[in-house]
Design a protein around this motif. Structure first.
Motif, PDB file in Angstrom:
ATOM      1  N   THR A  37      -8.328  24.999  34.614  1.00  0.00           N
ATOM      2  CA  THR A  37      -8.501  23.724  34.377  1.00  0.00           C
ATOM      3  C   THR A  37      -8.866  23.095  35.765  1.00  0.00           C
ATOM      4  O   THR A  37      -9.444  22.146  35.922  1.00  0.00           O
ATOM      5  N   VAL A  38      -8.787  24.110  36.838  1.00  0.00           N
ATOM      6  CA  VAL A  38      -9.240  23.777  38.157  1.00  0.00           C
ATOM      7  C   VAL A  38      -9.859  24.944  38.712  1.00  0.00           C
ATOM      8  O   VAL A  38      -9.521  25.985  38.683  1.00  0.00           O
ATOM      9  N   SER A  39     -10.935  24.754  39.421  1.00  0.00           N
ATOM     10  CA  SER A  39     -11.763  25.921  40.009  1.00  0.00           C
ATOM     11  C   SER A  39     -12.328  25.509  41.016  1.00  0.00           C
ATOM     12  O   SER A  39     -12.726  24.326  41.299  1.00  0.00           O
ATOM     13  N   ARG A  40     -12.652  26.451  41.965  1.00  0.00           N
ATOM     14  CA  ARG A  40     -13.597  26.200  43.348  1.00  0.00           C
ATOM     15  C   ARG A  40     -14.552  27.189  43.651  1.00  0.00           C
ATOM     16  O   ARG A  40     -14.026  28.485  43.605  1.00  0.00           O
ATOM     17  N   LEU A  48     -20.179  24.869  45.521  1.00  0.00           N
ATOM     18  CA  LEU A  48     -20.999  24.515  44.280  1.00  0.00           C
ATOM     19  C   LEU A  48     -20.605  23.534  43.326  1.00  0.00           C
ATOM     20  O   LEU A  48     -21.433  23.369  42.268  1.00  0.00           O
ATOM     21  N   GLY A  49     -19.939  22.595  43.578  1.00  0.00           N
ATOM     22  CA  GLY A  49     -19.459  21.625  43.019  1.00  0.00           C
ATOM     23  C   GLY A  49     -18.225  21.626  41.802  1.00  0.00           C
ATOM     24  O   GLY A  49     -17.765  22.618  41.631  1.00  0.00           O
ATOM     25  N   GLU A  50     -18.247  20.647  40.947  1.00  0.00           N
ATOM     26  CA  GLU A  50     -17.235  20.800  39.848  1.00  0.00           C
ATOM     27  C   GLU A  50     -17.597  21.548  38.922  1.00  0.00           C
ATOM     28  O   GLU A  50     -18.841  21.931  38.635  1.00  0.00           O
ATOM     29  N   MET A  51     -16.403  21.952  38.156  1.00  0.00           N
ATOM     30  CA  MET A  51     -16.656  22.853  36.975  1.00  0.00           C
ATOM     31  C   MET A  51     -17.304  22.019  35.855  1.00  0.00           C
ATOM     32  O   MET A  51     -17.131  20.726  35.933  1.00  0.00           O
ATOM     33  N   GLY A  52     -18.020  22.603  35.188  1.00  0.00           N
ATOM     34  CA  GLY A  52     -18.679  22.082  33.919  1.00  0.00           C
ATOM     35  C   GLY A  52     -19.591  23.168  33.245  1.00  0.00           C
ATOM     36  O   GLY A  52     -20.138  23.952  33.779  1.00  0.00           O
ATOM     37  N   PRO A  53     -20.053  22.780  32.009  1.00  0.00           N
ATOM     38  CA  PRO A  53     -20.666  23.452  31.379  1.00  0.00           C
ATOM     39  C   PRO A  53     -22.120  23.314  31.907  1.00  0.00           C
ATOM     40  O   PRO A  53     -22.761  22.722  32.430  1.00  0.00           O
ATOM     41  N   ALA A  54     -23.093  24.813  31.790  1.00  0.00           N
ATOM     42  CA  ALA A  54     -24.283  24.672  31.881  1.00  0.00           C
ATOM     43  C   ALA A  54     -25.175  23.901  31.076  1.00  0.00           C
ATOM     44  O   ALA A  54     -24.628  23.544  30.042  1.00  0.00           O
ATOM     45  N   PRO A  55     -26.230  23.376  31.720  1.00  0.00           N
ATOM     46  CA  PRO A  55     -27.224  22.641  30.785  1.00  0.00           C
ATOM     47  C   PRO A  55     -27.581  23.597  29.531  1.00  0.00           C
ATOM     48  O   PRO A  55     -27.605  22.774  28.501  1.00  0.00           O
ATOM     49  N   GLU A  56     -27.762  24.796  29.469  1.00  0.00           N
ATOM     50  CA  GLU A  56     -27.865  25.443  28.505  1.00  0.00           C
ATOM     51  C   GLU A  56     -27.037  26.773  28.351  1.00  0.00           C
ATOM     52  O   GLU A  56     -27.053  27.184  29.648  1.00  0.00           O
TER      53      GLU A  56
END
Length: 83
Positions: A37-40, A48-56
């Protein structure tokens, strides 16, 4: 089970069997799964910024890298592609 796992965990496409990049057949049997739920992450001191899905969604032959942070404990089996 792969399709249900991908939808239920919101990880994108999931394959629990197929061919690895080196041509071996694989079967993955997850036993326990945690969702991050949280990562760095930093590389060379750069955030490297917020967690989230790659564009592809990235793939390694038949293995699709999950689009969500998960930690899995389980078993994986590999064999020659010819067998």
């Amino acid at each position: 089970m792969s399709h249900v796992a991908g939808v239920a965990l919101r990880t994108g496409r999931v394959r629990l069997s197929g061919l690895a990049p080196n041509g071996q057949r694989f079967v993955a049997n997850p036993l326990t799964i945690w969702v991050a739920t949280v990562s760095r992450a930093t590389v060379g001191g750069t955030d490297l910024g917020e967690m989230g899905p790659a564009p592809e969604q990235a793939r390694l032959r038949d293995f699709s890298v999950p689009q969500r942070g998960i930690f899995v404990i389980g078993r994986a089996f590999f064999s020659d592609a010819a067998t």
